[in-house]
Scaffold this motif. Structure first.
Motif, PDB file in Angstrom:
ATOM      1  N   CYS A  60     -41.397  70.085  50.041  1.00 23.79           N
ATOM      2  CA  CYS A  60     -40.443  70.922  50.761  1.00 23.79           C
ATOM      3  C   CYS A  60     -40.457  72.321  50.159  1.00 23.79           C
ATOM      4  O   CYS A  60     -40.951  72.532  49.053  1.00 23.79           O
ATOM      5  CB  CYS A  60     -39.029  70.329  50.702  1.00 23.79           C
ATOM      6  N   THR A  61     -39.892  73.262  50.887  1.00 19.96           N
ATOM      7  CA  THR A  61     -39.718  74.603  50.339  1.00 19.96           C
ATOM      8  C   THR A  61     -38.460  74.619  49.477  1.00 19.96           C
ATOM      9  O   THR A  61     -37.588  73.753  49.607  1.00 19.96           O
ATOM     10  CB  THR A  61     -39.584  75.629  51.472  1.00 19.96           C
ATOM     11  N   ALA A  62     -38.369  75.589  48.599  1.00 27.72           N
ATOM     12  CA  ALA A  62     -37.267  75.627  47.635  1.00 27.72           C
ATOM     13  C   ALA A  62     -35.906  75.689  48.314  1.00 27.72           C
ATOM     14  O   ALA A  62     -34.933  75.104  47.823  1.00 27.72           O
ATOM     15  CB  ALA A  62     -37.442  76.816  46.693  1.00 27.72           C
ATOM     16  N   THR A  65     -34.262  72.242  49.014  1.00 29.26           N
ATOM     17  CA  THR A  65     -34.137  71.287  47.919  1.00 29.26           C
ATOM     18  C   THR A  65     -32.898  70.413  48.063  1.00 29.26           C
ATOM     19  O   THR A  65     -32.977  69.180  47.988  1.00 29.26           O
ATOM     20  CB  THR A  65     -34.091  72.022  46.563  1.00 29.26           C
ATOM     21  N   TRP A  91     -28.554  72.301  43.884  1.00 32.54           N
ATOM     22  CA  TRP A  91     -29.361  71.198  44.394  1.00 32.54           C
ATOM     23  C   TRP A  91     -28.511  70.032  44.893  1.00 32.54           C
ATOM     24  O   TRP A  91     -29.023  69.129  45.543  1.00 32.54           O
ATOM     25  CB  TRP A  91     -30.305  70.690  43.303  1.00 32.54           C
ATOM     26  N   VAL A 154     -37.411  66.329  40.643  1.00 28.79           N
ATOM     27  CA  VAL A 154     -37.815  67.572  41.292  1.00 28.79           C
ATOM     28  C   VAL A 154     -38.951  68.216  40.505  1.00 28.79           C
ATOM     29  O   VAL A 154     -38.847  68.408  39.285  1.00 28.79           O
ATOM     30  CB  VAL A 154     -36.629  68.542  41.406  1.00 28.79           C
ATOM     31  N   ASP A 156     -41.590  71.534  40.546  1.00 33.17           N
ATOM     32  CA  ASP A 156     -42.030  72.813  41.099  1.00 33.17           C
ATOM     33  C   ASP A 156     -43.556  72.852  41.092  1.00 33.17           C
ATOM     34  O   ASP A 156     -44.186  72.514  40.077  1.00 33.17           O
ATOM     35  CB  ASP A 156     -41.487  73.976  40.276  1.00 33.17           C
ATOM     36  N   ARG A 208     -41.430  71.091  45.259  1.00 28.46           N
ATOM     37  CA  ARG A 208     -41.065  72.377  45.870  1.00 28.46           C
ATOM     38  C   ARG A 208     -42.310  73.254  45.913  1.00 28.46           C
ATOM     39  O   ARG A 208     -42.773  73.789  44.900  1.00 28.46           O
ATOM     40  CB  ARG A 208     -39.938  73.031  45.070  1.00 28.46           C
ATOM     41  N   THR A 209     -42.869  73.397  47.107  1.00 31.42           N
ATOM     42  CA  THR A 209     -44.184  73.989  47.256  1.00 31.42           C
ATOM     43  C   THR A 209     -44.227  75.496  47.036  1.00 31.42           C
ATOM     44  O   THR A 209     -45.317  76.061  46.829  1.00 31.42           O
ATOM     45  CB  THR A 209     -44.727  73.682  48.664  1.00 31.42           C
ATOM     46  N   ALA A 211     -42.183  77.073  44.690  1.00 34.88           N
ATOM     47  CA  ALA A 211     -41.448  77.330  43.449  1.00 34.88           C
ATOM     48  C   ALA A 211     -42.326  77.071  42.238  1.00 34.88           C
ATOM     49  O   ALA A 211     -43.335  76.404  42.310  1.00 34.88           O
ATOM     50  CB  ALA A 211     -40.201  76.463  43.374  1.00 34.88           C
TER      51      ALA A 211
END
Length: 211
Positions: A60-62, A65, A91, A154, A156, A208-209, A211
């Protein structure tokens, strides 16, 4: 005092070590280091390894989250979770269950009453599908990530490296390190896989793709 055969053997070994010259030992350091991979290749490789270990992977994108974490916890029916004291509060804004901030004063056995735990991570190795936790404030103590049956971790993408040497180079040797490669699993003599014996039965990794 009675001397046993064991005492005699160990005594002779100690004597031999005392009089023998200490040989110089050269440790080889010729393993590959400094490897890099583009972001998309690191993501693909890490995802492949984690899925092979039966972990759940949620890229996911940041900015999503909190939403993704809440979706995972809701899907698993987690109404009471534990988090390290230093985890980013943003978060957890989409989660409507009970949140327990962990501390050393909470007995480890009581963590079993939690439905799950959410932590961050220090570094991940794409080649082996291994996530490293180092006890930082957003990752917490080792018991927190081992006792509850669900671990939402999580990651990054910027903390994902190609191989083990690159991952180890990012760690602080003095910090307690926990290595995670999928949910806890073992097998009996019949090679029947059993999950959740030594740690969480379910591992959900939020990558997170951006971050």
């Amino acid at each position: 005092m009675t001397t046993t055969a064991r005492d005699t053997v160990l005594g002779r070994i100690r004597d031999a070590l005392t009089i023998a010259p200490a040989p110089g030992v050269e440790i080889p350091r010729e393993y590959r280091t400094g490897r890099t991979l583009p972001d998309d290749e690191r993501l693909e490789l890490l995802t492949d390894r984690l899925v092979d270990y039966r972990a759940q992977v949620h890229p996911c994108t940041a900015d999503r989250t909190a939403e993704v974490i809440a979706e995972i916890l809701q899907e698993r029916g987690a109404r009471r979770i534990g988090v390290p004291d230093g985890l980013d509060e943003q978060w957890l804004t989409a989660y409507d269950g009970e949140i327990q901030r962990d501390s050393a004063d909470i007995p480890a056995p009581s963590l079993d009453a939690l439905d799950g735990v959410v932590t961050c991570s220090a570094v991940s190795c794409a080649e082996t599908g291994t996530i490293f936790l180092d006890g930082s404030p957003d990752q917490g103590r080792r018991a927190l990530s081992l006792v509850p049956d669900l671990h939402v971790c999580v990651v990054d993408l910027s903390s994902v490296v190609a191989g083990v040497p690159e991952a180890v180079a990012r760690l602080v040797p003095q910090r307690p390190t926990t290595l995670i490669s999928g949910p806890s699993a073992t097998s009996d003599i019949e090679l029947e896989r059993v999950e959740g014996v030594h740690g969480p039965r379910t591992l959900a990794v939020v990558i997170r793709t951006d971050a």
